[in-house]
Design a protein around this motif. Sequence first.
Motif, PDB file in Angstrom:
ATOM      1  N   THR A 102       3.388 -17.056   2.483  1.00 27.30           N
ATOM      2  CA  THR A 102       2.117 -15.697   2.490  1.00 27.30           C
ATOM      3  C   THR A 102       2.309 -14.851   4.064  1.00 27.30           C
ATOM      4  OG1 THR A 102       0.811 -17.640   1.226  1.00 27.30           O
ATOM      5  CG2 THR A 102       0.029 -15.417   2.735  1.00 27.30           C
ATOM      6  N   THR A 103       2.569 -13.501   2.972  1.00 29.73           N
ATOM      7  CA  THR A 103       2.863 -12.529   4.120  1.00 29.73           C
ATOM      8  C   THR A 103       1.205 -11.420   3.915  1.00 29.73           C
ATOM      9  OG1 THR A 103       4.136 -11.061   2.719  1.00 29.73           O
ATOM     10  CG2 THR A 103       4.800 -12.380   4.081  1.00 29.73           C
ATOM     11  N   SER A 104       1.487 -10.751   4.694  1.00 28.96           N
ATOM     12  CA  SER A 104      -0.166  -9.629   5.192  1.00 28.96           C
ATOM     13  C   SER A 104       0.160  -8.525   5.172  1.00 28.96           C
ATOM     14  CB  SER A 104      -1.049  -9.673   5.875  1.00 28.96           C
ATOM     15  OG  SER A 104      -2.698  -9.371   5.836  1.00 28.96           O
ATOM     16  N   LYS A 105       0.105  -6.748   4.045  1.00 25.52           N
ATOM     17  CA  LYS A 105       0.534  -6.149   4.574  1.00 25.52           C
ATOM     18  C   LYS A 105      -0.731  -4.718   4.553  1.00 25.52           C
ATOM     19  CE  LYS A 105       5.458  -6.278   2.970  1.00 25.52           C
ATOM     20  NZ  LYS A 105       6.118  -6.241   3.780  1.00 25.52           N
ATOM     21  N   MET A 106      -0.892  -3.766   4.917  1.00 30.07           N
ATOM     22  CA  MET A 106      -1.583  -2.831   5.638  1.00 30.07           C
ATOM     23  C   MET A 106      -0.838  -1.777   4.975  1.00 30.07           C
ATOM     24  SD  MET A 106      -4.224  -1.747   7.937  1.00 30.07           S
ATOM     25  CE  MET A 106      -3.736  -0.387   8.958  1.00 30.07           C
ATOM     26  N   ARG A 107      -1.392  -0.541   4.171  1.00 29.48           N
ATOM     27  CA  ARG A 107      -1.119   0.650   3.937  1.00 29.48           C
ATOM     28  C   ARG A 107      -1.923   1.398   3.019  1.00 29.48           C
ATOM     29  NH1 ARG A 107      -0.683   1.014  -1.722  1.00 29.48           N
ATOM     30  NH2 ARG A 107      -1.502  -0.722  -3.171  1.00 29.48           N
ATOM     31  N   GLN A 108      -1.847   2.600   3.518  1.00 27.38           N
ATOM     32  CA  GLN A 108      -2.322   3.881   2.980  1.00 27.38           C
ATOM     33  C   GLN A 108      -2.526   4.214   1.442  1.00 27.38           C
ATOM     34  OE1 GLN A 108      -1.643   7.262   5.504  1.00 27.38           O
ATOM     35  NE2 GLN A 108      -2.883   8.960   4.256  1.00 27.38           N
ATOM     36  N   LEU A 109      -3.315   4.211   0.986  1.00 26.57           N
ATOM     37  CA  LEU A 109      -3.811   4.517  -0.151  1.00 26.57           C
ATOM     38  C   LEU A 109      -3.537   5.961  -0.810  1.00 26.57           C
ATOM     39  CD1 LEU A 109      -6.553   2.081  -1.770  1.00 26.57           C
ATOM     40  CD2 LEU A 109      -4.387   1.553  -1.068  1.00 26.57           C
TER      41      LEU A 109
END
Length: 555
Positions: A513-520
């Motif tokens: 499992t990995t977690s990511k954050m990105r700009q929409l």
Amino acid sequence: MLKHLYIKNFTLIDELDISLYEGFSVITGETGAGKSIILGAIALLLGQRADSKTIKQGADKCIIEAHFDLSRYNLQPFFDENDIEYDADDCIIRRELTAAGKSRAFINDTPVALSMLKELGDQLMDVHSQHQNLLLNKQDFQLEVVDIIANDAAQLAKYQHTYVEYQKAEKELAEMMFAIERNRENRDFLHFQFEELENAHLQEGEQEELEQRSETMEHSEDIKSALYTTDNALSAEQVGVIESLRTSLSALRSIESVYPEVSELVERIDSSYIDLKDISQEISSLLESVDFDPAELDQVNNRLDRIYELEKKYHVDTVEELIAKRDELHLQLEAIENGDESLDALKARRHELETQARKEADTLTNLRAKAAKTIELEMQKRLVPLGMPHVRFSIQLNPIELGANGADKVSFLFSANTSTPLQPVSQVASGGEIARVMLSLKAMISGAVKLPTIIFDEIDTGVSGKTAEMMAQIMKEMGGHGRQVISITHLPQIAALGSVHYKVEKNETASGTTSKMRQLDDKERVREIAQMLSGSDISEAAIQNAKELLKTITN
């Protein structure tokens, strides 16, 4: 302001590399997606203690790095005081953790202690999580809010300096009173000890001299015998060494004129003859001076016995130490005699400092009382639009004994309606009401403190609809004037008002499992808000509602 955040190998995050901006930004994502992980990484940057378990499984090292713009916040003195290179446009804070449990912190590539990282972090960022609502229970937090609005830091520092000096004087006075009382109880004993040593008439070097004299007298017969034997060998008639030398010298001189070879021998014998005559005279004189007197020996030994007795009694080894003890006792007795004068002087100083501290505490109280009125009015203005039309907020200042922060006890009192009496806010406010109170306080404080970055972690708990929209408006206003406000939220009304929208997602991969954050982007943002409005099944109606919400709020 936080410009850039880089996270590598931190719990579920493989690698996160994202830019952030001033103004009001929002972060959304499903529960468990990893928003708290990002906050945990930021907490490490702010000086929180690390745990090697937070390193991503299988990785040897975790890196968390942030870039800040400090150009508007006058933080150069911190860097100068700590001998760290200052770059106002790009300050880099980095934290590294290893699987072996080692932790390192850096500010602009300079290794620093965790305490220094925390000191700088406190000036760069405020992270408000849900548990911080519990601060409303804390007297020191409530007092700090009042002091911030009162802008009384200089007066508080002045008071605290005087208060510390007053505390020192209080302690010194108590210690002196105890010492004087104890010494007075022992005065007779101290006086007896002093008199005993004073009457002994001790002299430096006396012990060594007496011990030598005693040794000489106890061996006087041996000394006389040796001196007599030596004297007889040197000066006895006919057989004495001196007489033999005189005879030899006379014989050689009689032939010196006809046999010059003996001239040097004559000189040498003559020199030895003169030396031995002098030695013989000194030995004769010593022989006459050696006289055994039993009475004098008793007197010397009695004096030594007295010295040994005193040394044993006072646990010392020399007469010099006895003399030092005598002088110390003399000073103690003088202190007892003069104790009242010293005590009166210290009492006067303590009273003077207490008077000054109370005067400065009164000034603090007046500043706080004015600030309390300002806070009451400001909170009323802020809370009414947040769905509490009948709210009452009051600050009670009660006098207490002088303490480290003055002589005031602060209590925040709250009532959400007219029928409920004012009570401590933490006891009567609901979760949603506390969230609105804390947001209003933070908004007010941010204007006074001017923190570069404020992060709200689900401060919208317990609110919805129009109230949530009003809370979003407050956070947006807080993000003005060059500041940065970031809100982690589950409410579409708040998400729609952000200038920048980020999403945290959790993905299942072959490696775990990995977690990511990105700009929409704009389209992705519409779909995210639509999903927040309708759930996992995004209908066309939900899409339209999201567009309307974005359009309505942003306009």
